[in-house]
Design an enzyme around this catalytic site. Structure first.
Site, PDB file in Angstrom:
ATOM      1  N   SER A  57       0.823  -1.207   0.000  1.00 39.85           N
ATOM      2  CA  SER A  57       0.000   0.000   0.000  1.00 39.85           C
ATOM      3  C   SER A  57       0.859   1.261   0.000  1.00 39.85           C
ATOM      4  O   SER A  57       0.367   2.353  -0.268  1.00 39.85           O
ATOM      5  CB  SER A  57      -0.878   0.012   1.257  1.00 39.85           C
TER       6      SER A  57
ATOM      7  N   CYS B 118       2.834  -7.169   1.732  1.00 45.42           N
ATOM      8  CA  CYS B 118       1.907  -6.460   2.615  1.00 45.42           C
ATOM      9  C   CYS B 118       1.070  -7.502   3.348  1.00 45.42           C
ATOM     10  O   CYS B 118       0.359  -8.293   2.710  1.00 45.42           O
ATOM     11  CB  CYS B 118       1.010  -5.558   1.771  1.00 45.42           C
TER      12      CYS B 118
ATOM     13  N   CYS C  26       3.742  -6.182   9.743  1.00 45.47           N
ATOM     14  CA  CYS C  26       3.415  -5.150   8.754  1.00 45.47           C
ATOM     15  C   CYS C  26       4.759  -4.768   8.158  1.00 45.47           C
ATOM     16  O   CYS C  26       5.724  -4.528   8.895  1.00 45.47           O
ATOM     17  CB  CYS C  26       2.762  -3.939   9.412  1.00 45.47           C
TER      18      CYS C  26
END
Ligand code: DGL
Length: 282
Positions: free
Chosen positions: A23, A86, A201
Site C-alpha cells: 500500500s 503487505c 506489517c
C-alpha cells in the site's frame, strides 16, 4: 605484471519482472532483500498509495480493489511472479488473487507466527500489525495452527504504518508515539515476559531501531522480509539467456496508484534503485 582482465560473465536473467506490491513504502523492506538475492532480476515496485493506509479498509471493498488493480498490473507488466509485500493485503486477498490469475505465482507476506512460536522461551509472543491484519480470520487460524501452546497477543496499531511512511520520507519520527504504539506488546505473567514481537506489517522494520530504543525490555523482533524474498527466488524459473554485465536492460521502476508521488517519495525510491514511473493502468 600484466593486470588480469576478466570478461564479464554472462548471468541468467529473465525479462519478465518480479513485481512487489504494497500500500505504500513498506514493501521496500522486502525489495531490499530481493535485490540481494536476485540481483539479475528486473523489479517493478507498486505502491497503492491512493489506497493507503490499508489497515482500516472494509474487507470486501479492499479485496475488490486489489483484484481489480492486479488485472491491470498483470496486463501491463507481465510479471514472472508477484510478491504481495503487505500483510494486510495478503491475509485478505491472496486466495482471490491466486484464483483470479492462475498463471501468475503469488508469494504472500503473512504474520511470522510459526517461527515466533518455535523460538519463544517464555511462551509470550506479540504480533504487531495493522488493525486489518489483527482482525483477519487468516491470522487467527495461524495462531490456532502453530502457536496453540503460546500466549499470543495481537496488537493492532492505528498509527505505526503512517509513522514509518513519514519517517522514511522526512527522516523524523516521534519516539513517544512509537513507544505508545508498541507498549501493549509487552506482557508480564507469572514471572515470565514477552520475548518475541512479530513485525506483521512490512512498514515496521523501518522503525525497528526506534522500537528497540523505546521498548521496556529487549525482545527479538521478527522481520520476515528475507524469508519472503527467498520464497520468491525459489519459485522463479531459471532463464539462461545471457545479459551484458549481468544487469537488466530496463530500469527497475516504482509505480504509484496516486500517479503523483511527493518529491520526497520519488527521492526515497531512487535511494532504493527505483525510477518513479507513471502507469497507464492505475
Ligand atoms: N505494509 C502493510 C502491511 O504489511 C500495511 C500498511 C497499511 O496500509 O496500513 O500490512
Amino acid at each position: 605484471m600484466q593486470p588480469t582482465v576478466r570478461k564479464a560473465e554472462s548471468v541468467t536473467v529473465s525479462e519478465r519482472p518480479v513485481l512487489l506490491f504494497d500500500s505504500g513504502v513498506g514493501g521496500l523492506t522486502v525489495l531490499r532483500e530481493a535485490r540481494v538475492l536476485m540481483p539479475d532480476r528486473r523489479l517493478v515496485y507498486v505502491a497503492d498509495d491512493a489506497g493507503f493506509p490499508y489497515g482500516d479498509w472494509e474487507e470486501a471493498a479492499l479485496r475488490a480493489r486489489i483484484v481489480e488493480l492486479f488485472s491491470k498490473l498483470i496486463a501491463e507488466h507481465d510479471p514472472e511472479i508477484a510478491v504481495i509485500a503487505c500483510n494486510t493485503a495478503s491475509t485478505l486477498v491472496l486466495a482471490d488473487l491466486r484464483a483470479a490469475f492462475p498463471d501468475t505465482p503469488f508469494v504472500g507476506t503473512v504474520p511470522a507466527i510459526k517461527p515466533a512460536a518455535e523460538r519463544t522461551r517464555s511462551g509470550l509472543v506479540s504480533v504487531l500489525a495493522t488493525p486489518g491484519t489483527v482482525k483477519r480470520q487468516y491470522t487467527r487460524d495461524l495462531i490456532h495452527e502453530w502457536a496453540a501452546k503460546c500466549h499470543v497477543r495481537l496488537v493492532g496499531s492505528v498509527r505505526l504504518a503512517a509513522l514509518a511512511e513519514a519517517y522514511m520520507r522526512e527522516g523524523f519520527v516521534d519516539e513517544e508515539a512509537v513507544r505508545a504504539e508498541i507498549a501493549p506488546c509487552f506482557m508480564e505473567e507469572g514471572g515470565r515476559r514477552t520475548d518475541i514481537v512479530v513485525l506483521a506489517c512490512t512498514h515496521y522494520p523501518f522503525l525497528v531501531n526506534r522500537m528497540r530504543k523505546t521498548a521496556p525490555w529487549p525482545v527479538d523482533w521478527i522481520d520476515p522480509a528475507e524469508a519472503i524474498a527467498r520464497r520468491a527466488l525459489s519459485l522463479l524459473a531459471r532463464d539462461d539467456r545471457p545479459r551484458r554485465n549481468g544487469l537488466p536492460e530496463q530500469p527497475d521502476i516504482a509505480v504509484f496508484t496516486s500517479q503523483s508521488p511527493a518529491p520526497s517519495v520519488v527521492k526515497l525510491v531512487r535511494g532504493f534503485g527505483l525510477q518513479a514511473a507513471t502507469s497507464s493502468t492505475t
